[in-house]
Write an enzyme that holds these catalytic residues in place. Structure first.
Site, PDB file in Angstrom:
ATOM      1  N   CYS A   2      33.223  -2.371  12.120  1.00  0.00           N
ATOM      2  CA  CYS A   2      32.718  -3.077  10.987  1.00  0.00           C
ATOM      3  C   CYS A   2      31.223  -3.036  10.947  1.00  0.00           C
ATOM      4  O   CYS A   2      30.552  -2.344  11.624  1.00  0.00           O
ATOM      5  CB  CYS A   2      32.713  -4.555  11.460  1.00  0.00           C
ATOM      6  SG  CYS A   2      34.571  -4.859  11.932  1.00  0.00           S
ATOM      7  N   ARG A  27      31.459   3.514   6.849  1.00  0.00           N
ATOM      8  CA  ARG A  27      32.124   3.178   8.122  1.00  0.00           C
ATOM      9  C   ARG A  27      33.432   2.790   7.689  1.00  0.00           C
ATOM     10  O   ARG A  27      34.350   2.721   8.630  1.00  0.00           O
ATOM     11  CB  ARG A  27      31.266   1.997   8.649  1.00  0.00           C
ATOM     12  CG  ARG A  27      30.169   2.659   9.165  1.00  0.00           C
ATOM     13  CD  ARG A  27      29.053   1.450   9.594  1.00  0.00           C
ATOM     14  NE  ARG A  27      29.670   0.874  10.516  1.00  0.00           N
ATOM     15  CZ  ARG A  27      29.295   0.922  11.901  1.00  0.00           C
ATOM     16  NH1 ARG A  27      28.182   1.861  12.041  1.00  0.00           N
ATOM     17  NH2 ARG A  27      29.574   0.083  12.822  1.00  0.00           N
ATOM     18  N   TRP A  75      36.572  -4.245   9.228  1.00  0.00           N
ATOM     19  CA  TRP A  75      37.650  -3.346   9.510  1.00  0.00           C
ATOM     20  C   TRP A  75      38.634  -4.337  10.373  1.00  0.00           C
ATOM     21  O   TRP A  75      38.225  -4.466  11.486  1.00  0.00           O
ATOM     22  CB  TRP A  75      37.349  -2.214  10.215  1.00  0.00           C
ATOM     23  CG  TRP A  75      38.309  -1.279  10.270  1.00  0.00           C
ATOM     24  CD1 TRP A  75      39.094  -1.289  11.539  1.00  0.00           C
ATOM     25  CD2 TRP A  75      38.841  -0.225   9.511  1.00  0.00           C
ATOM     26  NE1 TRP A  75      40.200  -0.346  11.295  1.00  0.00           N
ATOM     27  CE2 TRP A  75      39.843   0.299  10.147  1.00  0.00           C
ATOM     28  CE3 TRP A  75      38.405   0.173   8.593  1.00  0.00           C
ATOM     29  CZ2 TRP A  75      40.695   1.359   9.657  1.00  0.00           C
ATOM     30  CZ3 TRP A  75      39.320   1.288   7.737  1.00  0.00           C
ATOM     31  CH2 TRP A  75      40.324   1.773   8.469  1.00  0.00           C
ATOM     32  N   ASN A 101      31.364  -7.630  15.480  1.00  0.00           N
ATOM     33  CA  ASN A 101      32.151  -6.594  15.580  1.00  0.00           C
ATOM     34  C   ASN A 101      32.689  -6.401  17.126  1.00  0.00           C
ATOM     35  O   ASN A 101      32.172  -6.909  17.981  1.00  0.00           O
ATOM     36  CB  ASN A 101      31.314  -5.070  15.538  1.00  0.00           C
ATOM     37  CG  ASN A 101      30.839  -5.091  14.114  1.00  0.00           C
ATOM     38  OD1 ASN A 101      30.901  -5.909  13.072  1.00  0.00           O
ATOM     39  ND2 ASN A 101      29.793  -4.032  13.874  1.00  0.00           N
ATOM     40  N   GLY A 102      33.950  -5.758  17.189  1.00  0.00           N
ATOM     41  CA  GLY A 102      34.520  -5.613  18.531  1.00  0.00           C
ATOM     42  C   GLY A 102      35.761  -6.586  18.495  1.00  0.00           C
ATOM     43  O   GLY A 102      36.466  -6.960  17.609  1.00  0.00           O
ATOM     44  N   GLU A 482      47.170  19.751  19.896  1.00  0.00           N
ATOM     45  CA  GLU A 482      46.362  19.173  19.279  1.00  0.00           C
ATOM     46  C   GLU A 482      45.064  19.992  19.068  1.00  0.00           C
ATOM     47  O   GLU A 482      44.268  20.246  17.952  1.00  0.00           O
ATOM     48  CB  GLU A 482      46.194  17.770  19.855  1.00  0.00           C
ATOM     49  CG  GLU A 482      44.638  17.036  18.996  1.00  0.00           C
ATOM     50  CD  GLU A 482      45.087  16.724  17.508  1.00  0.00           C
ATOM     51  OE1 GLU A 482      43.994  16.315  17.042  1.00  0.00           O
ATOM     52  OE2 GLU A 482      46.148  17.193  17.143  1.00  0.00           O
ATOM     53  N   LYS A 486      43.314  21.444  15.656  1.00  0.00           N
ATOM     54  CA  LYS A 486      41.727  21.196  15.406  1.00  0.00           C
ATOM     55  C   LYS A 486      40.994  22.422  14.990  1.00  0.00           C
ATOM     56  O   LYS A 486      40.296  22.463  13.989  1.00  0.00           O
ATOM     57  CB  LYS A 486      41.122  20.327  16.578  1.00  0.00           C
ATOM     58  CG  LYS A 486      41.514  19.060  16.951  1.00  0.00           C
ATOM     59  CD  LYS A 486      40.950  18.172  15.949  1.00  0.00           C
ATOM     60  CE  LYS A 486      41.986  17.714  14.827  1.00  0.00           C
ATOM     61  NZ  LYS A 486      43.042  17.060  14.970  1.00  0.00           N
ATOM     62  N   GLU A 489      42.310  23.593  11.679  1.00  0.00           N
ATOM     63  CA  GLU A 489      41.705  22.872  10.578  1.00  0.00           C
ATOM     64  C   GLU A 489      40.279  22.962  10.119  1.00  0.00           C
ATOM     65  O   GLU A 489      39.966  23.049   9.101  1.00  0.00           O
ATOM     66  CB  GLU A 489      42.006  21.382  10.807  1.00  0.00           C
ATOM     67  CG  GLU A 489      43.380  20.717  10.917  1.00  0.00           C
ATOM     68  CD  GLU A 489      43.318  19.316  11.451  1.00  0.00           C
ATOM     69  OE1 GLU A 489      44.160  18.352  10.984  1.00  0.00           O
ATOM     70  OE2 GLU A 489      42.655  18.826  12.467  1.00  0.00           O
ATOM     71  N   HIS A 505      58.862  34.508  25.863  1.00  0.00           N
ATOM     72  CA  HIS A 505      59.939  34.716  24.875  1.00  0.00           C
ATOM     73  C   HIS A 505      59.364  35.161  23.614  1.00  0.00           C
ATOM     74  O   HIS A 505      60.062  34.833  22.345  1.00  0.00           O
ATOM     75  CB  HIS A 505      60.590  33.387  24.900  1.00  0.00           C
ATOM     76  CG  HIS A 505      61.190  32.943  26.209  1.00  0.00           C
ATOM     77  ND1 HIS A 505      62.500  33.555  26.298  1.00  0.00           N
ATOM     78  CD2 HIS A 505      60.938  32.190  27.350  1.00  0.00           C
ATOM     79  CE1 HIS A 505      63.035  33.056  27.866  1.00  0.00           C
ATOM     80  NE2 HIS A 505      61.788  32.308  28.341  1.00  0.00           N
ATOM     81  N   LYS A 604      42.574  13.076   4.113  1.00  0.00           N
ATOM     82  CA  LYS A 604      42.608  12.026   5.339  1.00  0.00           C
ATOM     83  C   LYS A 604      43.874  11.546   5.390  1.00  0.00           C
ATOM     84  O   LYS A 604      44.637  11.486   6.616  1.00  0.00           O
ATOM     85  CB  LYS A 604      41.627  11.135   5.218  1.00  0.00           C
ATOM     86  CG  LYS A 604      41.388  10.306   6.447  1.00  0.00           C
ATOM     87  CD  LYS A 604      40.959  11.212   7.593  1.00  0.00           C
ATOM     88  CE  LYS A 604      40.987  10.284   9.005  1.00  0.00           C
ATOM     89  NZ  LYS A 604      40.713  10.790  10.137  1.00  0.00           N
TER      90      LYS A 604
END
Length: 609
Positions: A2, A27, A75, A101-102, A482, A486, A489, A505, A604
């Site tokens: 936030c 943000r 957020w 925030n948090g 992953e 990355k 991407e 194989h 996104k």
């Protein structure tokens, strides 16, 4: 994360605060609000769900002249994104205003206690409890009341507080969430990010853990929550406004990779007790369903599907239930037989991924109990689920996922533990071992970032590679998958992720001096098997880059380059192992000159089929 902005000084606070919020829009947020104490001492509060323009429209032509105020972009984590849950929040008297925030981990107990003592809480948020705690502690000194209130709070927070009876005073505090003080000529600022105040001052104090700042136009006094004085050295920030949005990092992706310790801390807040007990109150209502189900289907796409592999493996290991991952686009057109005894877990960062939402809706029609794992409160997937576990990672700006992957993994691990506890298959000793590893994970992630200092040079050394082969086994396989994703991407270099045993194989034919082998070789039950696969690659002249656990004395015999990570619970190893792979992809992309934050052809959130 936030956005927080506060001002006290001789100028009109309203325009300064709105401008600060505008500079924090990058943000991400789902509501915005402002609080001002006008020249007559009256409190003005307005808050609106949606974009900042909604707030600006609501206060147009009626913003009072005020020399002090707070503003916030939220957020959502606790409570849906609407006008009521938007910040600021007030106490019963209407004199104390708080933005935050948090996550306050013990907010449920705090709210229950406050209501039992006669307080009326209007919102669903954890933040409102802070305002009422400060009300109980207030005896004419706002800073002392904030300190007393925060001593009752557990979790992560950056707070900014104002009392309408103290018309030149702001109080801020932080614990595991950033907060910065700006110092001007006869004026002062509070902000969650330097970007919000850089237009007005470059003189800042970066608050540290446990700091409480008593802020007046003429200066700042800092103490600990215990009231003991603290000193912070003033810094002069020379960032450009664009760099300030990225906290001085060159790209959002790098910033978000470095935010992962904080994201993990936020994600785990309220889910692991100090003793290591694991709790998932969001799914408590499904305990009977968890005991009844006979198998588990995880539906997800891209990065989320790799996180899903970790969750499915943990569920299967700890419960004995068959658990598998199917990518949403395949699940959608070749659905497995589903019934009310099939638990479906839908994993989507945005909560709007079309290929995940459609099969989730179909599963709902078949009577399946559904748990959604997402980062976005109020998103479409939350309306399809019987229960929702939010990542609590904060917004992610870069297209390539980083902190949302690691928080998806930890959230799924907590969910797996909750399912196993409901079924009586997770013993106390096993739970506490996992819980303590989860509690240690944010610091282990921070340590991993320190150990990755040599990754930029490593990336440059391998720029001439034709392609890369990433391998892992068991819990290390999702990290390899992953890592390959990355690299593809953001750098546009071809990379494959494979189960290590599959090399012989077919894929082994690609390995040679121009195609390095990247092995996720952290400590595991199948470590020796993985090493034998690494040796197969070396025999074909492939250079080997290994991600290995600190203290592994043997890996140097099999790898040309090693990046170290701390030891952790095997099920959590992908969280740490992926960090050097994210950085390797990032620095490779930077060296190649690609658009790191917005790679070509990617979005996104994939909201179309």
């Amino acid at each position: 994360m936030c956005g927080i902005v506060g001002y006290t000084g001789p100028r009109a606070a309203g325009p300064i605060l709105i401008e600060g919020l505008r500079r924090l829009e990058y943000r991400g947020y789902d509501s915005a609000g402002i609080a001002l104490v006008d020249d007559s001492g009256e409190l003005f509060v307005e808050k609106k769900a949606g974009k900042l323009t909604n707030l600006q429209t609501a206060i147009a032509d009626r913003t009072p002249n005020a020399a002090i105020g707070l503003a916030h972009t939220r957020w959502a984590t606790h409570g849906r994104p609407n006008d009521l849950n938007a910040h600021p929040h007030q106490d019963c008297t209407g004199e104390i205003t708080v933005i935050h925030n948090g996550i306050i981990e013990n907010f449920r107990e705090l709210r229950d206690g406050l209501e039992a003592r006669g307080h009326t809480l209007a919102s669903e948020t954890d933040t409102e409890a802070i305002a009422h705690l400060i009300e109980e502690c207030y005896r004419g000194d706002l800073a002392e009341a904030v300190r007393q209130a925060l001593r009752q709070c557990e979790g992560a927070y950056a707070v900014a507080v104002m009392h309408k009876g103290e018309r030149d005073r702001l109080v801020g505090a932080r614990e595991n969430v950033p907060l910065v003080v700006g110092l001007g000529e006869g004026e002062a600022f509070l902000a969650s990010d330097v970007a919000a105040i850089l237009a007005h001052t470059r003189r800042v104090l970066f608050l540290e853990e446990g700091d409480v700042v008593d802020l007046r136009p003429w200066g700042a006094t800092i103490t600990g929550v215990d009231g003991a004085p603290r000193e912070r050295v003033e810094a002069l920030v020379d960032w450009s406004p664009e760099a300030a949005e990225k906290s001085g990092y060159d790209h959002f992706m790098l910033k978000e990779i470095n935010e992962q310790p904080t994201a993990l801390r936020q994600s785990l807040a309220g889910r692991v007790s100090r003793t290591g007990r694991i709790q998932a109150p969001e799914v408590a209502g499904l305990a009977d369903a968890f005991r009844r189900v006979t198998r588990v289907e995880v539906v997800a796409c891209g990065t989320a599907s790799y996180a899903g592999l970790v969750g499915a493996a943990a569920i299967q290991d700890w419960t004995g239930l068959p658990a598998r991952v199917t990518v949403g686009s395949e699940f959608r057109y070749s659905p497995p037989p589903l019934d009310p005894n099939t638990l479906v877990i839908a994993v989507t960062q945005s909560g709007e991924t079309a290929d995940t939402i459609a099969p989730t809706r179909w599963a709902k029609e078949q009577g399946c109990p559904i748990v959604a794992v997402t980062n976005t409160v109020g998103s479409a997937i939350t309306r399809e689920a019987n229960a929702v576990m939010f990542l609590q990672a904060g917004p992610e700006i870069a297209v390539a996922a980083s902190k949302t992957f690691v928080t998806q993994v930890t959230t799924l691990i907590v969910l797996a533990a909750a399912i196993a506890k409901a079924r009586g298959s997770l013993g106390l000793e096993q739970e506490l071992e996992l819980g303590q590893a989860l509690r240690a994970l944010p610091e282990a992630a921070a340590r991993t970032l320190e150990l990755c200092a040599g990754v930029p040079d490593l990336a440059r050394r391998y720029l001439g590679a034709r392609g890369f082969m990433f391998i892992g086994r068991g819990y290390t396989l999702p990290g390899a998958l992953e890592g390959a994703l990355k690299l593809k991407e953001v750098s546009y270099i071809h990379a494959e992720g494979y189960a290590a045993g599959e090399l012989k194989h077919g894929p082994i034919s690609l390995l040679d001096a121009e195609c390095p082998l990247v092995a996720v070789a952290t400590k595991s039950r199948v470590y020796d098997k993985l090493i034998s696969n690494v040796m197969e690659g070396r025999a074909r002249d492939a250079k080997v880059i290994a991600v290995a656990t600190e203290g592994d004395r043997g890996i140097g015999r099999f790898a040309d380059d090693v990046v170290w990570v701390p030891e952790t619970h095997e099920a959590l190893s992908p969280v740490l192992a992926v960090i050097p792979l994210q950085l390797f992809a990032y620095h490779t992309a930077v060296a190649r000159g690609t658009d790191v934050d917005q790679p070509r052809n990617l979005a996104k959130s994939v909201t179309v089929e």
